[in-house]
Design an enzyme around this catalytic site. Structure first.
Site, PDB file in Angstrom:
ATOM      1  CD  GLU A 164      52.582  52.856  66.404  1.00 13.52           C
ATOM      2  OE1 GLU A 164      53.065  51.747  66.112  1.00 13.52           O
ATOM      3  OE2 GLU A 164      51.492  53.257  65.965  1.00 13.52           O
TER       4      GLU A 164
ATOM      5  CD  GLU B 276      55.684  56.475  58.823  1.00 10.09           C
ATOM      6  OE1 GLU B 276      55.668  55.551  59.647  1.00 10.09           O
ATOM      7  OE2 GLU B 276      56.678  56.719  58.104  1.00 10.09           O
TER       8      GLU B 276
ATOM      9  CG  ASP C 144      62.832  51.547  59.906  1.00 11.86           C
ATOM     10  OD1 ASP C 144      62.099  50.663  59.438  1.00 11.86           O
ATOM     11  OD2 ASP C 144      62.610  52.768  59.742  1.00 11.86           O
TER      12      ASP C 144
ATOM     13  CE  LYS D 229      75.564  47.801  55.959  1.00  4.16           C
ATOM     14  NZ  LYS D 229      75.220  48.412  54.704  1.00  4.16           N
TER      15      LYS D 229
ATOM     16  CG  ASP E 100      60.422  40.678  63.492  1.00  3.30           C
ATOM     17  OD1 ASP E 100      60.642  41.908  63.491  1.00  3.30           O
ATOM     18  OD2 ASP E 100      60.652  39.948  62.505  1.00  3.30           O
TER      19      ASP E 100
ATOM     20  CD  GLU F  16      49.645  48.523  59.578  1.00  2.00           C
ATOM     21  OE1 GLU F  16      50.573  48.920  60.315  1.00  2.00           O
ATOM     22  OE2 GLU F  16      48.608  49.187  59.377  1.00  2.00           O
ATOM     23  CE1 TYR F  17      56.215  47.287  58.168  1.00  2.00           C
ATOM     24  CE2 TYR F  17      58.242  46.083  58.598  1.00  2.00           C
ATOM     25  CZ  TYR F  17      57.528  46.997  57.839  1.00  2.00           C
ATOM     26  OH  TYR F  17      58.120  47.605  56.763  1.00  2.00           O
ATOM     27  CD  GLU F  18      52.204  42.289  67.438  1.00  2.00           C
ATOM     28  OE1 GLU F  18      52.027  43.522  67.454  1.00  2.00           O
ATOM     29  OE2 GLU F  18      51.973  41.555  68.413  1.00  2.00           O
TER      30      GLU F  18
HETATM   31  N1  SAM Z   1      54.941  50.478  63.480  1.00  2.00           N
HETATM   32  C1  SAM Z   1      54.506  49.931  62.214  1.00  2.00           C
HETATM   33  C2  SAM Z   1      54.274  48.458  62.320  1.00  2.00           C
HETATM   34  O1  SAM Z   1      54.700  47.858  63.325  1.00  2.00           O
HETATM   35  O2  SAM Z   1      53.645  47.869  61.434  1.00  2.00           O
HETATM   36  C3  SAM Z   1      55.515  50.260  61.098  1.00  2.00           C
HETATM   37  C4  SAM Z   1      56.877  49.642  61.227  1.00  2.00           C
HETATM   38  S1  SAM Z   1      58.011  50.187  59.934  1.00  2.00           S
HETATM   39  C5  SAM Z   1      59.269  48.997  59.986  1.00  2.00           C
HETATM   40  C6  SAM Z   1      58.825  51.567  60.711  1.00  2.00           C
HETATM   41  C7  SAM Z   1      58.160  52.899  60.390  1.00  2.00           C
HETATM   42  O3  SAM Z   1      58.780  53.903  61.166  1.00  2.00           O
HETATM   43  C8  SAM Z   1      58.320  53.300  58.943  1.00  2.00           C
HETATM   44  O4  SAM Z   1      57.037  53.602  58.401  1.00  2.00           O
HETATM   45  C9  SAM Z   1      59.222  54.533  58.991  1.00  2.00           C
HETATM   46  O5  SAM Z   1      58.931  55.472  57.978  1.00  2.00           O
HETATM   47  C10 SAM Z   1      58.916  55.073  60.393  1.00  2.00           C
HETATM   48  N2  SAM Z   1      60.012  55.853  60.974  1.00  2.00           N
HETATM   49  C11 SAM Z   1      61.289  55.452  61.104  1.00  2.00           C
HETATM   50  N3  SAM Z   1      62.038  56.406  61.669  1.00  2.00           N
HETATM   51  C12 SAM Z   1      61.202  57.457  61.909  1.00  2.00           C
HETATM   52  C13 SAM Z   1      61.386  58.746  62.472  1.00  2.00           C
HETATM   53  N4  SAM Z   1      62.601  59.156  62.889  1.00  2.00           N
HETATM   54  N5  SAM Z   1      60.323  59.568  62.557  1.00  2.00           N
HETATM   55  C14 SAM Z   1      59.099  59.167  62.127  1.00  2.00           C
HETATM   56  N6  SAM Z   1      58.865  57.954  61.574  1.00  2.00           N
HETATM   57  C15 SAM Z   1      59.900  57.100  61.474  1.00  2.00           C
END
Ligand code: SAM
Length: 214
Positions: A44, A69, A118, A122, A154, A192-194
Site C-alpha cells: 500500500e 509511508e 493526496d 492543481k 472520495d 482511516e480516511y474512508e
Molecule cells: N491511506 C491512508 C488512508 O486512506 O487513511 C492515508 C491517506 S493520506 C491522505 C495519504 C498518505 O500518503 C499520507 O500519509 C502521505 O504522507 C502518504 N504519501 C503521499 N505520497 C507519498 C509517497 N510518494 N511515498 C510515500 N507515502 C506517501
C-alpha cells in the site's frame, strides 16, 4: 493529513526495526527472507496510520503486506497498530514511493493499493499524484505480469484523473464502483480516511487497474 512535529519519531522507528524495515534497499529481490515464506506481496503506497494494511493482513494470512509511508510523524501510529495486532505478515517502510524500484525487483510484488492518495488538485502538481504515468511505470516495473493497482478515494477529480491515466497507460480497468458503500462489493476494509469521509456523507469511488503487455 495535518502533520504534528514528533521529534521522537525517528527513535521510535529505529526501535521497531522488526516492523519498519531498516535500509529496505538491502532487501530488494529478497523480501521472501523478510517474511520467511514465498507468499505473494501486496503493497500500500501512502499507508497512513496503517488501519487498512493491518485489516487486510488479519483477513489474509497467506498474503504478505507492506505499508509504505514517507512521513515519520504518521508511520509511528502505524507502528503501534502493527505492534498491537502482533501480525507476522505485515511490515512497514518509511520511504518515498518515488524510489520504489530501489526496494523491489521485477515481479516481486503482486498488487499495489492506493487509498485516499493526496489529490494534488492543481494541474501543475499532476506529477505528484500517485497515479501519474511515472508512478504507474514504477509500479509496472515491480509487479508480476498482469499485476494490479487497486484504488479508493472520495475525491471525484482524482478518481476521474486516475481512470484517464490508467487508460492512457494502456491498463485494463475493472470493477469500477462510483459508490462503494452502496454496492455489492464484499470484504471492504476501511481506511482511516474512508471512515472519516464516508461519515461526512462523501461517496467512495473504487476501481482496479491491470497492467498488460509485459
Ligand atoms: N491511506 C491512508 C488512508 O486512506 O487513511 C492515508 C491517506 S493520506 C491522505 C495519504 C498518505 O500518503 C499520507 O500519509 C502521505 O504522507 C502518504 N504519501 C503521499 N505520497 C507519498 C509517497 N510518494 N511515498 C510515500 N507515502 C506517501
Amino acid at each position: 493529513m495535518r502533520l504534528r512535529n514528533k521529534p521522537w519519531a525517528q527513535e521510535k522507528i529505529d526501535h521497531h526495526s522488526n516492523i519498519v524495515v531498516a535500509d529496505p534497499e538491502k532487501w530488494q529481490g529478497k523480501w521472501r527472507e523478510v517474511f520467511g515464506n514465498d507468499n505473494p506481496i501486496h503493497i500500500e503506497v501512502g499507508t497512513g496510520k496503517g488501519q487498512f494494511i493491518c485489516g487486510m493482513a488479519q483477513r489474509n494470512p497467506d498474503i504478505n503486506f507492506i505499508g509504505i509511508e514517507r512521513q515519520k510523524s504518521i508511520i509511528v501510529s502505524a507502528i503501534d497498530r502493527v505492534s498491537d495486532t502482533e501480525l507476522s505478515n505485515v511490515h512497514l517502510m518509511n520511504v518515498n514511493a518515488v524510489n520504489l524500484r530501489d526496494y523491489f525487483k521485477k515481479n516481486e510484488v503482486h498488487r499495489v493499493y492506493l487509498n485516499f492518495s493526496d489529490p494534488w488538485p492543481k494541474n501543475r502538481h499532476d506529477k505528484r499524484r500517485l497515479t501519474y504515468a511515472t508512478f504507474l511505470k514504477a509500479y509496472e516495473e515491480i509487479v508480476i505480469p498482469n499485476g494490479e493497482v487497486h484504488l479508493k478515494t472520495d475525491n471525484q477529480s482524482l478518481f476521474e484523473y486516475s481512470l484517464y491515466s490508467f487508460s492512457k497507460y494502456g491498463m485494463l480497468i475493472n470493477n469500477v464502483s462510483l459508490d462503494l458503500h452502496n454496492s455489492d462489493f464484499e470484504g471492504n476494509v476501511m481506511t482511516e480516511y474512508e471512515e472519516k469521509f464516508s461519515a461526512l456523507g462523501n461517496r467512495i469511488y473504487r476501481c482496479e487497474a491491470v497492467f498488460r503487455n509485459k
